[in-house]
Scaffold this motif. Structure first.
Motif, short mmCIF file in Angstrom:
data_model
loop_
_atom_site.label_atom_id
_atom_site.label_comp_id
_atom_site.label_asym_id
_atom_site.label_seq_id
_atom_site.Cartn_x
_atom_site.Cartn_y
_atom_site.Cartn_z
N TYR A 221 39.47 1.61 81.15
CA TYR A 221 38.05 1.15 81.83
C TYR A 221 38.06 -0.03 81.28
O TYR A 221 38.66 -0.73 82.09
CB TYR A 221 37.96 1.63 79.83
CG TYR A 221 38.07 2.37 79.60
CD1 TYR A 221 38.96 3.81 78.88
CD2 TYR A 221 36.56 4.07 79.41
CE1 TYR A 221 38.79 4.46 78.42
CE2 TYR A 221 36.59 4.95 78.73
CZ TYR A 221 37.97 5.48 77.84
OH TYR A 221 37.65 7.04 77.16
N PHE B 71 40.41 -2.67 80.44
CA PHE B 71 41.33 -2.13 78.68
C PHE B 71 41.92 -0.69 78.93
O PHE B 71 41.13 0.60 79.69
CB PHE B 71 39.94 -1.20 78.01
CG PHE B 71 39.43 -2.43 77.25
CD1 PHE B 71 37.87 -2.43 77.17
CD2 PHE B 71 40.21 -2.97 76.33
CE1 PHE B 71 37.22 -3.93 76.85
CE2 PHE B 71 39.30 -4.40 75.63
CZ PHE B 71 37.80 -4.35 75.98
N PRO C 14 37.56 11.81 79.12
CA PRO C 14 37.14 9.69 78.92
C PRO C 14 35.63 10.01 77.95
O PRO C 14 35.17 11.09 77.64
CB PRO C 14 36.40 9.73 80.16
CG PRO C 14 36.59 10.85 81.73
CD PRO C 14 36.92 11.83 80.93
N LEU C 15 35.80 8.73 77.37
CA LEU C 15 35.05 8.29 76.42
C LEU C 15 33.85 7.60 77.43
O LEU C 15 34.15 7.41 77.79
CB LEU C 15 35.23 7.27 75.19
CG LEU C 15 36.81 7.69 74.72
CD1 LEU C 15 37.47 6.61 73.64
CD2 LEU C 15 35.81 8.88 73.57
N PHE D 167 30.14 5.27 76.32
CA PHE D 167 29.95 4.42 75.26
C PHE D 167 28.69 3.83 74.83
O PHE D 167 28.25 3.64 75.49
CB PHE D 167 31.33 2.75 74.53
CG PHE D 167 32.56 3.35 74.91
CD1 PHE D 167 33.62 4.13 75.79
CD2 PHE D 167 33.42 3.48 73.17
CE1 PHE D 167 34.73 4.09 75.57
CE2 PHE D 167 34.53 3.29 73.12
CZ PHE D 167 35.25 4.07 74.60
N GLY D 168 28.77 3.79 73.93
CA GLY D 168 27.76 3.01 73.71
C GLY D 168 27.24 1.78 74.23
O GLY D 168 28.75 1.15 73.83
N LYS D 169 26.30 0.93 74.06
CA LYS D 169 26.87 -0.51 74.36
C LYS D 169 26.61 -1.66 72.86
O LYS D 169 27.69 -2.67 72.95
CB LYS D 169 25.13 -1.38 74.85
CG LYS D 169 24.40 -1.29 75.80
CD LYS D 169 23.52 -1.99 75.95
CE LYS D 169 23.11 -1.41 77.76
NZ LYS D 169 21.83 -2.47 78.47
N GLY D 170 27.17 -0.88 72.12
CA GLY D 170 28.06 -1.62 70.79
C GLY D 170 26.09 -1.87 69.74
O GLY D 170 25.72 -2.31 70.89
N TYR E 145 31.33 0.60 68.56
CA TYR E 145 30.69 1.30 69.52
C TYR E 145 30.45 2.80 68.42
O TYR E 145 31.75 3.24 68.21
CB TYR E 145 31.58 0.92 70.34
CG TYR E 145 31.77 -0.71 71.17
CD1 TYR E 145 32.94 -1.02 70.54
CD2 TYR E 145 30.60 -0.66 71.45
CE1 TYR E 145 32.42 -2.65 71.55
CE2 TYR E 145 31.01 -2.11 72.87
CZ TYR E 145 31.94 -2.72 72.42
OH TYR E 145 31.92 -4.39 72.85
N LEU F 194 40.24 -2.47 70.26
CA LEU F 194 39.27 -1.47 70.20
C LEU F 194 40.04 -0.14 69.39
O LEU F 194 41.16 0.12 69.90
CB LEU F 194 38.75 -0.47 70.93
CG LEU F 194 37.18 -0.99 71.50
CD1 LEU F 194 37.18 -0.43 73.10
CD2 LEU F 194 36.08 -0.45 70.96
N GLN G 175 35.11 -3.49 81.12
CA GLN G 175 33.55 -4.22 80.30
C GLN G 175 33.18 -5.06 80.49
O GLN G 175 33.78 -6.68 80.95
CB GLN G 175 33.72 -3.97 78.89
CG GLN G 175 32.61 -4.27 78.41
CD GLN G 175 32.70 -4.58 76.71
OE1 GLN G 175 33.44 -4.69 75.86
NE2 GLN G 175 32.02 -4.66 76.00
N PHE H 93 33.95 3.88 81.91
CA PHE H 93 34.99 5.18 82.50
C PHE H 93 35.35 4.07 83.76
O PHE H 93 34.21 5.29 84.17
CB PHE H 93 35.32 6.40 81.83
CG PHE H 93 36.37 6.87 82.17
CD1 PHE H 93 35.97 7.80 83.50
CD2 PHE H 93 37.61 6.59 82.03
CE1 PHE H 93 36.66 8.28 84.44
CE2 PHE H 93 38.43 7.77 82.66
CZ PHE H 93 37.77 8.78 83.99
N LYS I 138 28.46 -2.22 78.45
CA LYS I 138 29.34 -1.16 77.94
C LYS I 138 30.48 -0.92 78.17
O LYS I 138 30.30 -1.19 79.23
CB LYS I 138 28.00 -0.36 77.72
CG LYS I 138 27.61 0.47 79.12
CD LYS I 138 27.25 2.32 79.09
CE LYS I 138 25.76 1.69 78.54
NZ LYS I 138 24.68 3.14 77.65
N VAL I 139 31.21 -0.14 77.67
CA VAL I 139 32.56 -0.18 77.57
C VAL I 139 32.74 1.01 78.72
O VAL I 139 32.22 1.51 78.50
CB VAL I 139 33.36 0.11 76.79
CG1 VAL I 139 34.92 0.55 77.31
CG2 VAL I 139 33.65 -0.82 76.14
#
Lengths: 117, 111
Positions: free
Chosen positions: A35, A91, B98-99, B101-104, B86, B44, A37, A45, A42-43
């Motif tokens: 991944y 990551f 795969p995950l 994600f939101g921006k956190g 997140y 994380l 960032q 994939f 955002k993170v």
């Protein structure tokens, strides 16, 4: 407790150069991921890898990127010719096999900060 | 398209106050929802997942399919809860996917 490790923690490179980011997943895991960032975003994939081949990749993962599991422990991400916009935190993650309908937990490494000048 | 929205970039609360970190998702299939946390200078790590229906460090999250939400809650915030949170989703019934994600949301708990 076993952890995913990544080296180096910070890599600085010139635009156009090749970089290799290294990861050692948790030893009995079978799925590996990268991944990234970008700062403030955002993170996202990039790619997943299973049974010695790419199982899924995103639009970001173009021909400049490649992954490899050169031996029984390392998992690498190569960027062939880096661009300024490749600057990001990268990551690595690994997970075991899914059980039933549930996704197995992905365990993340500490990340490699890539700076392209 | 799959999307995770965390509307708050920063949330500041006083110690002992209730906390709610919002997460909404957009997904056409059957998702699996997660909360990951990143403490200062750490990696994380998974905090909780909706399938487990458990409470970790006093945090809970309930999947509300009608509102497509998975808000994270804690009744009494502690200083050590200060971290980046997140929300993420993956596709259920499809093995290891795969995950997304939101921006956190950065949670800051003030003493």
């Amino acid at each position: 407790e076993p952890e995913v490790t990544q080296t180096p923690s910070h890599q600085v490179t010139q635009m156009g150069q090749e970089v290799i980011l290294r990861c050692v997943p948790i030893s009995n895991h079978l799925y590996f991921y990268w991944y990234r960032q970008i700062l403030g975003q955002k993170v996202e994939f990039l790619v997943s890898f299973y049974n010695n081949e790419i199982s899924e990749k995103s639009e970001i993962f173009d021909d400049q990127f490649s992954v490899e599991r050169p031996d029984g422990s390392n998992f690498t991400l190569k960027i062939r010719s880096t661009k300024l916009e490749d600057s990001a935190m990268y990551f690595c993650a690994s997970s075991g096999l899914a059980a039933g309908t549930s996704t197995d937990t992905q365990y993340f490494g500490p990340g490699t900060r890539l700076t392209v000048l | 398209a799959q999307r995770v929205t965390q509307p708050e970039k920063l949330l500041s609360v006083f110690k002992g106050a209730p906390v709610e970190l919002k997460c909404n998702y957009s997904y056409s299939g059957s998702p699996e929802l997660f909360w990951y946390v990143q403490y200062s200078r750490q990696r994380l790590q998974l905090l909780l997942r909706h399938i487990s229906r458990e409470s970790i460090k006093g945090f809970t999250a309930d999947l509300n399919k009608g509102e497509t939400s998975f808000h994270l809650k804690k009744p009494f915030a502690q200083e050590e809860d200060s971290a980046m949170y997140y929300c993420a989703l993956s596709q259920r019934n499809s093995g290891n996917t795969p995950l997304v994600f939101g921006k956190g949301t950065r949670l800051s708990v003030i003493a």
